[in-house]
Structures are given as C-alpha cells and as structure tokens.
Design a protein around this motif. Structure first.
Motif, PDB file in Angstrom:
ATOM      1  N   PHE A 122       5.524 -22.819 -14.190  1.00  0.00           N
ATOM      2  CA  PHE A 122       4.818 -22.122 -15.267  1.00  0.00           C
ATOM      3  C   PHE A 122       5.799 -21.674 -16.344  1.00  0.00           C
ATOM      4  O   PHE A 122       5.531 -21.802 -17.543  1.00  0.00           O
ATOM      5  CB  PHE A 122       4.053 -20.910 -14.725  1.00  0.00           C
ATOM      6  N   TYR A 123       6.907 -21.145 -15.882  1.00  0.00           N
ATOM      7  CA  TYR A 123       7.893 -20.660 -16.849  1.00  0.00           C
ATOM      8  C   TYR A 123       8.351 -21.773 -17.779  1.00  0.00           C
ATOM      9  O   TYR A 123       8.382 -21.611 -19.010  1.00  0.00           O
ATOM     10  CB  TYR A 123       9.090 -20.053 -16.123  1.00  0.00           C
ATOM     11  N   VAL A 124       8.722 -22.906 -17.198  1.00  0.00           N
ATOM     12  CA  VAL A 124       9.234 -24.018 -17.997  1.00  0.00           C
ATOM     13  C   VAL A 124       8.188 -24.500 -18.987  1.00  0.00           C
ATOM     14  O   VAL A 124       8.480 -24.734 -20.170  1.00  0.00           O
ATOM     15  CB  VAL A 124       9.693 -25.174 -17.079  1.00  0.00           C
ATOM     16  N   GLU A 125       6.970 -24.657 -18.504  1.00  0.00           N
ATOM     17  CA  GLU A 125       5.894 -25.135 -19.371  1.00  0.00           C
ATOM     18  C   GLU A 125       5.718 -24.210 -20.572  1.00  0.00           C
ATOM     19  O   GLU A 125       5.659 -24.650 -21.732  1.00  0.00           O
ATOM     20  CB  GLU A 125       4.598 -25.191 -18.551  1.00  0.00           C
ATOM     21  N   GLU A 126       5.669 -22.943 -20.274  1.00  0.00           N
ATOM     22  CA  GLU A 126       5.431 -21.945 -21.314  1.00  0.00           C
ATOM     23  C   GLU A 126       6.602 -21.858 -22.294  1.00  0.00           C
ATOM     24  O   GLU A 126       6.429 -21.866 -23.513  1.00  0.00           O
ATOM     25  CB  GLU A 126       5.209 -20.600 -20.620  1.00  0.00           C
ATOM     26  N   ARG A 127       7.801 -21.816 -21.745  1.00  0.00           N
ATOM     27  CA  ARG A 127       8.990 -21.630 -22.573  1.00  0.00           C
ATOM     28  C   ARG A 127       9.280 -22.862 -23.422  1.00  0.00           C
ATOM     29  O   ARG A 127       9.615 -22.763 -24.595  1.00  0.00           O
ATOM     30  CB  ARG A 127      10.178 -21.316 -21.661  1.00  0.00           C
ATOM     31  N   PHE A 128       9.166 -24.015 -22.800  1.00  0.00           N
ATOM     32  CA  PHE A 128       9.422 -25.258 -23.539  1.00  0.00           C
ATOM     33  C   PHE A 128       8.387 -25.425 -24.652  1.00  0.00           C
ATOM     34  O   PHE A 128       8.722 -25.864 -25.757  1.00  0.00           O
ATOM     35  CB  PHE A 128       9.406 -26.456 -22.584  1.00  0.00           C
ATOM     36  N   THR A 129       7.150 -25.060 -24.369  1.00  0.00           N
ATOM     37  CA  THR A 129       6.111 -25.097 -25.408  1.00  0.00           C
ATOM     38  C   THR A 129       6.512 -24.220 -26.587  1.00  0.00           C
ATOM     39  O   THR A 129       6.409 -24.642 -27.754  1.00  0.00           O
ATOM     40  CB  THR A 129       4.770 -24.619 -24.839  1.00  0.00           C
ATOM     41  N   ALA A 130       7.001 -23.018 -26.286  1.00  0.00           N
ATOM     42  CA  ALA A 130       7.382 -22.089 -27.355  1.00  0.00           C
ATOM     43  C   ALA A 130       8.570 -22.631 -28.144  1.00  0.00           C
ATOM     44  O   ALA A 130       8.613 -22.511 -29.376  1.00  0.00           O
ATOM     45  CB  ALA A 130       7.716 -20.724 -26.764  1.00  0.00           C
ATOM     46  N   LEU A 131       9.532 -23.239 -27.446  1.00  0.00           N
ATOM     47  CA  LEU A 131      10.724 -23.742 -28.129  1.00  0.00           C
ATOM     48  C   LEU A 131      10.408 -24.949 -28.995  1.00  0.00           C
ATOM     49  O   LEU A 131      11.048 -25.170 -30.028  1.00  0.00           O
ATOM     50  CB  LEU A 131      11.798 -24.098 -27.090  1.00  0.00           C
TER      51      LEU A 131
END
Lengths: 160, 160
Positions: free
Chosen positions: B20-29
């Motif tokens: 979840f973290y990666v999905e969310e963070r990569f989306t934001a970046l």
DNA sequence: TATTGTTATACTCTATAACTATA
DNA sequence: TATAGTTATAGAGTATAACAATA
C-alpha cells in the motif's frame, strides 16, 4: 545510461506485487471463515487491548472512522464483540471482545500462520527470518508505524 | 500456544503494508509528471518490446482488456504512443511508442529509482540487494510471473 | 466458433459532508 | 468550539456482459 531495468528488478514493483498477492490470497483463505483481512486485523488489535474506543481502533489500523462504524457493526452482528458505554466519555463506545471473537481470532491466525509458512517455504528458514527483519526495518524507515496499514494516508488535512 | 504474534511480526502484514505504501507514494511522486504507476508499467513493457497488441500488453501486466483500452487511449492522447495496423492480424492493434513516450519513461524511471534509493537508504547496500533477491525468490515461489502485477487475478474463469 | 478491441451497465469501495450527542 | 459516532451522497475503480470486425 538508460538501460532501464525490467520491472522485476525494482524493489517497488516487487513490494506492490507481493502486496496485491497477499491481500488477494489472504482474503481467499479467510473466506471460509466468513471474515476478511481487515476483520482479522481488528480482532488482533482488540486482542492486544480490550475496550478501546472506535477512535482508538481507527488510529491503530489507520482506517477512517466512517468505515470503522461498519466494521464494528459486523463484529457485533457476528457476535464477536459488542459496544459498551465508555467509563469516562459518554460520547464514545468501548468495544469489547466476546468469546466468539477470541475463538475466531485463533482460527484466523492459524490461517495466517499457515499461509505465511507456505509463502516462505521456498526459502531456508534463516532467510525467511532475515526477510521479515529487513521488511520491518524498511517499514520503520519509511515512517510506517507498527500495527498500521497505510491504506488511507494521503488526505492532506484531517483523517479518522 | 496462543500467544498471538502482533501484526508487525507477520510477513503477510508487512507485505500488505509495504504494498500500500509503495502504491500510494509512487502515485504521489509521479503526479507532477501527469501519469500513474500503471502508465509507467505500460511504458516499461513497451520499451521492452515495441508494437505489441493490446492483448499482449494485457497479459504482460495482468490487466483486463477493457481497462487496457482506456490506458492506451490515454497514451495516445498524451502523444506517448499510437495504435497502428497490426501487420498480420487485422483485428488487432499494434501499439507503438513515440519519442515523447520514451522521454516520459526516462523521467518516470528516474523518479522510481530515486524513490527506491530513499526507501532502502536505511539499509546497508548489501542488505538492500539481499532484500530484493529474497523478494524475487518469494514472488517466484508463490507463482507470480515476472513483469506481472496480480491486481486482477482472482476471477475463476476467464480474464483479459 | 473463437478472438480483438470496444462500449455500456452495475457494483463495490471510498471520500466528503453533514448531523447528534456529548465534551 | 471541538470531538465520537453515525448516516447519506457522490465519485473512482472494477467486473460483467454484450457488440462489431476479423480470424
């Protein structure tokens, strides 16, 4: 240098891939018990400390309070927990586990342990332990609190 | 024995949490570039081999063909790729990268590499490499094909 | 008859906002 | 004024089914 690694060589891709896999597979394995991963997580938090308010449960699992209403509703409907009056704050509910909830948690944790054993069975046991330790370090390093699932983290202002 | 490990000690929980973290963070970046993680994945697959049919792209990324229509639509709208006639099968479209698509992929992969470097910066480099290797082994052991994101795997019968 | 791409519809999940009763 | 819990509504994302063109 623009040799562009394949996706499979990227840590981020592997994390996302494994995350989806675990979510999907654990959901399927829990289905016969009639609960989902989030219900198991909620039971785990209640096992750790009984009588928390819904607000506290929200914070522990990083779930929005609107969603928590439905989750506790279902725990009550299944006879796993019940809402009682909070001893000091009459606005809040104290969520208490019932015996059926404890039994269900034992079963769902069995399912989880077996699932994890299978998932890691391709690795020497030492490597499995090392993997878990590394995951914990990375999780902590990126700021994820233990016991918290960052499903709903992005809303800038308020949450829960 | 029912000492019930905390969630943070469970490999499955850590995988789901990091996913979840990666999905969310990569989306934001990626947001400043105007694309999402799936668009980056699609560009990566096209970089690997140009001119694939939408069906082949579906299989490579494990995305439903109905969804792929919209994804290729957007690639075209942004000028990153275009649909051409397939040389042998007139039902199919051959999706070809355009220069703007290659440039975007370079940028998005830069974002990804920096993100991963930050994510693993708490670990000695040897441990980071070991973690990736272990993740690859587990992914392969549970049956996940390289380059494939198991977002839509459960439908029992057909898919794509 | 099966397959590629496409579109439309329904369903699930979540985000936002509002409301109540307390503090 | 702020907070705990609740409810309702709207939006995003996805699944299902159907269709036309071609194999």
């Amino acid at each position: 240098m623009t040799t562009s690694k394949p996706l499979f060589a990227h840590a981020a891709f592997l994390f996302a891939q494994m995350g989806f896999y675990v979510e999907e597979r654990f959901t399927a394995l829990l289905a016969p018990l009639g609960i989902g991963p989030r219900q198991h997580g909620l039971l785990s938090v209640l096992i750790g400390r009984d009588g928390q308010t819904q607000q506290q449960l929200c914070e522990a699992l990083d779930i929005h309070r609107n969603v928590m209403v439905g989750m506790v509703d279902e725990l009550e409907k299944r006879g796993f927990a019940e809402r009682r009056r909070h001893p000091t704050d009459r606005r809040a509910h104290a969520v208490h586990l019932l015996p059926a909830g404890r039994e269900m948690h034992i079963k769902s944790e069995e399912v989880l342990n077996k699932f994890e054993a299978d998932m890691l069975s391709g690795l020497p046991t030492a490597d499995g332990a090392a993997l878990v330790a590394l995951l914990q370090q990375v999780s902590q390093h990126v700021g994820l609190r233990p016991e918290i699932h960052p499903a709903l983290d992005q809303p800038p202002g308020s949450r829960c």
